[in-house]
Design a protein around this motif. Structure first.
Motif, PDB file in Angstrom:
ATOM      1  N   PHE A   1      31.431  42.073   4.017  1.00 50.59           N
ATOM      2  CA  PHE A   1      32.704  42.229   4.721  1.00 50.59           C
ATOM      3  C   PHE A   1      33.088  41.058   5.625  1.00 50.59           C
ATOM      4  N   ILE A   2      32.170  40.106   5.859  1.00 50.32           N
ATOM      5  CA  ILE A   2      32.511  38.951   6.686  1.00 50.32           C
ATOM      6  C   ILE A   2      33.356  37.975   5.855  1.00 50.32           C
ATOM      7  N   PRO A   3      34.473  37.509   6.361  1.00 47.05           N
ATOM      8  CA  PRO A   3      35.387  36.680   5.561  1.00 47.05           C
ATOM      9  C   PRO A   3      34.745  35.438   4.946  1.00 47.05           C
ATOM     10  N   GLU A   4      33.840  34.772   5.673  1.00 46.88           N
ATOM     11  CA  GLU A   4      33.287  33.513   5.184  1.00 46.88           C
ATOM     12  C   GLU A   4      32.148  33.683   4.182  1.00 46.88           C
ATOM     13  N   SER A   5      31.731  34.920   3.905  1.00 51.78           N
ATOM     14  CA  SER A   5      30.616  35.158   2.980  1.00 51.78           C
ATOM     15  C   SER A   5      31.076  35.021   1.528  1.00 51.78           C
ATOM     16  N   ASN A   6      30.254  34.354   0.698  1.00 51.49           N
ATOM     17  CA  ASN A   6      30.608  34.259  -0.725  1.00 51.49           C
ATOM     18  C   ASN A   6      30.281  35.531  -1.483  1.00 51.49           C
ATOM     19  N   MET A   7      29.738  36.533  -0.783  1.00 50.00           N
ATOM     20  CA  MET A   7      29.522  37.851  -1.394  1.00 50.00           C
ATOM     21  C   MET A   7      30.663  38.817  -1.055  1.00 50.00           C
ATOM     22  N   ASN A   8      31.640  38.347  -0.308  1.00 48.67           N
ATOM     23  CA  ASN A   8      32.829  39.151   0.005  1.00 48.67           C
ATOM     24  C   ASN A   8      33.789  39.019  -1.169  1.00 48.67           C
ATOM     25  N   PHE A   9      33.462  39.706  -2.255  1.00 48.78           N
ATOM     26  CA  PHE A   9      34.207  39.562  -3.500  1.00 48.78           C
ATOM     27  C   PHE A   9      35.660  40.022  -3.375  1.00 48.78           C
ATOM     28  N   SER A  10      35.943  40.879  -2.387  1.00 47.19           N
ATOM     29  CA  SER A  10      37.299  41.382  -2.196  1.00 47.19           C
ATOM     30  C   SER A  10      38.164  40.450  -1.356  1.00 47.19           C
ATOM     31  N   GLN A  11      37.559  39.394  -0.801  1.00 50.50           N
ATOM     32  CA  GLN A  11      38.302  38.480   0.081  1.00 50.50           C
ATOM     33  C   GLN A  11      38.882  39.242   1.272  1.00 50.50           C
ATOM     34  N   TYR A  12      38.129  40.233   1.721  1.00 48.81           N
ATOM     35  CA  TYR A  12      38.590  41.116   2.800  1.00 48.81           C
ATOM     36  C   TYR A  12      38.379  40.450   4.152  1.00 48.81           C
ATOM     37  N   SER A  13      39.349  40.634   5.053  1.00 40.25           N
ATOM     38  CA  SER A  13      39.228  40.056   6.386  1.00 40.25           C
ATOM     39  C   SER A  13      39.918  40.972   7.392  1.00 40.25           C
TER      40      SER A  13
END
Length: 512
Positions: free
Chosen positions: A423-435
């Motif tokens: 869920f962190i915006p800068e993570s490359n595992m945030n596949f949803s691009q959630y912020s």
């Protein structure tokens, strides 16, 4: 004649001993659903690499017996300063790597700094961002100072992705070569890696915890669960997992051993927060209302999974199942139809809208995607299901190129590992691009405090916002971890994280 008879008898006895000795070699054959991408702890991502590497490498502390409490391993003891920023580890003496090198504090410093080095792009680097300095006052003391208190730090040090590597040998080989010829201090030595066929380990007779009962371990990647089931039934494998429920039942009837524990693995649906119409809250709510999850989930998972209502598993700090279940959207076709119509009237949802939902190739996630496709067709939306190879899918997910996807997650029992990377915006595992600023603040603060009550409230706040206000994901199921073994295998129990731990302080797997 008498001498000849004695010589012949001696030769016969020697041959018998040799034959019996060869026959007595204990080989354990383990089926895994995917081949690891890496065995270098710095590069490892995913449970399959971790599971194999956990038998080659040791970590400073161990969570192999208790996923909630650190036990000594390469570090025989440690202290933490009152402000939670300074960790001092006293290392065991007399331990050798598989190549004969002595284990010292310099190896610990080298490994952790390699994980933190941006050039290596380690998937685990983010768990060591709070590290300010690593000092080695002597060969058997490591002092790690953090910029801020970091509650999950021991978990990071106990992860198989923090297995300690020999500094001299790794530097001589280079990181990439070491990836295919790993050297650790663990119970088994790396012997062979035949791509798409097998990874072979042999026992470390000098292992400081215990001499392994098993002489050789063969990990075989078998992506198709039907094939793995057939191998177990024919005796080609001794251990298998991630099998189809019907095959597990059949193997139990055939006399194989079946063991299950509540797992730390989830399945979920994700939406892209930056692409229309998926970025519109009403579209996500409409999809939620359009699919009868309570009916679909038992059909997909049978006895291998329980309905999930949040990201944080039951029993893990921050578990909020009652609240999340109460606020989960119910199956409501009329409400789904009304929301889709509203979006069409506003021009957000095109007429005859088509999109692709992606999933890995495992049957369960493909079935989840297929259910979505089937149900949305009733609302005039065409959904294509695609299941590319993981090597193709993973870069697409990291780049935010998937509008909707059926994915999974598995981790240790700390809420940070279940939420931060996702869920962190800068993570490359945030596949949803959630912020979301509130979610980001809560998750970052949750890393810095040790009070469990305050931490739990932060994670509950974050998940309530992300999942039952923004509905950025639809939690589907938490899976049970089930292993099937030959009755010859003794002492092997399933791990909630789906690891294969063969030798620990309390366990030494054997095969009769």
């Amino acid at each position: 004649m008498r001498k000849i008879a004695i010589i012949l008898a001696t030769l016969l006895l020697t041959t018998t001993i040799l034959v019996n000795g060869a026959a007595a070699e204990k080989i354990l054959r383990i089926g895994i659903a995917k081949e690891p991408a890496s065995l270098n702890p710095v590069f490892i991502h995913g449970v399959y690499g971790e599971s194999v590497a956990g038998n080659i490498f040791d970590t400073l502390v161990s969570f192999k017996e208790s996923a909630k409490e650190a036990a000594p391993l390469l570090a025989e003891s440690w202290t933490i300063s009152k402000d939670g920023k300074v960790y001092t580890f006293k290392l065991r003496k007399g331990i050798k790597f598989h190549n004969g090198d002595n284990f010292t504090a310099s190896d610990v410093k080298f490994t952790l700094e390699a994980i933190m080095d941006e050039k290596n792009a380690s998937p685990s680097a983010q768990f060591f961002k709070p590290v300010q300095t690593i000092e080695t006052p002597d060969d058997f003391t490591v002092v790690i100072t953090l910029t801020d208190p970091y509650a999950p730090f021991l978990l990071a040090l106990g992860s198989h992705t923090a297995g300690i590597m020999p500094k001299a040998a790794t530097m001589a080989m280079g990181m990439d070569k070491f990836d295919r010829a790993p050297i650790g201090t663990g119970p088994f030595k790396f012997a062979e890696w035949s791509p798409d066929d097998k990874i072979v380990l042999t026992k470390n007779n000098d292992y400081f915890v215990a001499t392994p009962n098993i002489d050789k371990v063969i990990f075989r990647p078998i992506p198709k669960p039907e094939t793995m089931a057939a191998e177990l039934l024919s005796g080609g494998l001794d251990v298998g997992s991630e099998l189809l429920p019907q095959d597990v039942s059949r193997m139990q009837e055939e006399g194989l051993s079946v063991k299950s524990v509540p797992g730390l693995t989830s399945r979920y649906l994700g939406f892209n927060a930056k692409r229309k119409p998926f970025s519109d809250l009403r579209f996500r709510q409409a999809v939620y209302h359009a699919i009868p999850f309570d009916q679909a989930i038992p059909g997909i998972f049978r006895n291998d999974g329980d309905r999930a209502y949040s990201w944080i598993p039951v029993g893990v700090l921050g578990d909020d199942v009652d609240y999340m279940k109460k606020h989960t959207l119910p199956y409501n076709p009329a409400q789904a139809k009304a929301l889709f119509a509203e979006l069409r009237n506003e021009g957000i949802l095109p007429e005859n809208f088509e999109f692709t939902i992606y999933s890995p190739q495992d049957p369960q996630r493909k079935k989840i995607a297929t259910v979505v496709s089937t149900q949305l067709r009733q609302y005039g939306i065409t959904v294509k299901v695609e299941t590319p190879e993981w090597a193709t899918l993973f870069p697409m997910l990291k780049a935010g190129q998937c509008d909707m996807y059926a994915m999974g997650w598995g981790s240790v029992p700390d809420p940070d590992r279940w939420t931060y990377k996702i869920f962190i915006p800068e993570s490359n595992m945030n596949f949803s691009q959630y912020s979301d600023p509130m979610v980001t603040e809560a998750l970052k603060k949750g890393r810095t405090i040790s009070d469990p009550v305050l931490r739990a409230k932060l994670y509950q706040t974050a998940m309530r916002k992300a999942l039952v206000e923004d509905y950025i994901h639809i939690p589907i199921a938490f899976l049970k971890t089930t292993i099937v073994t030959s009755t010859k295998v003794q002492g092997l129990d399933p791990s909630p994280q789906r690891y294969i731990h063969l030798v620990t302080a309390k366990r030494n797997v054997d095969i009769k």
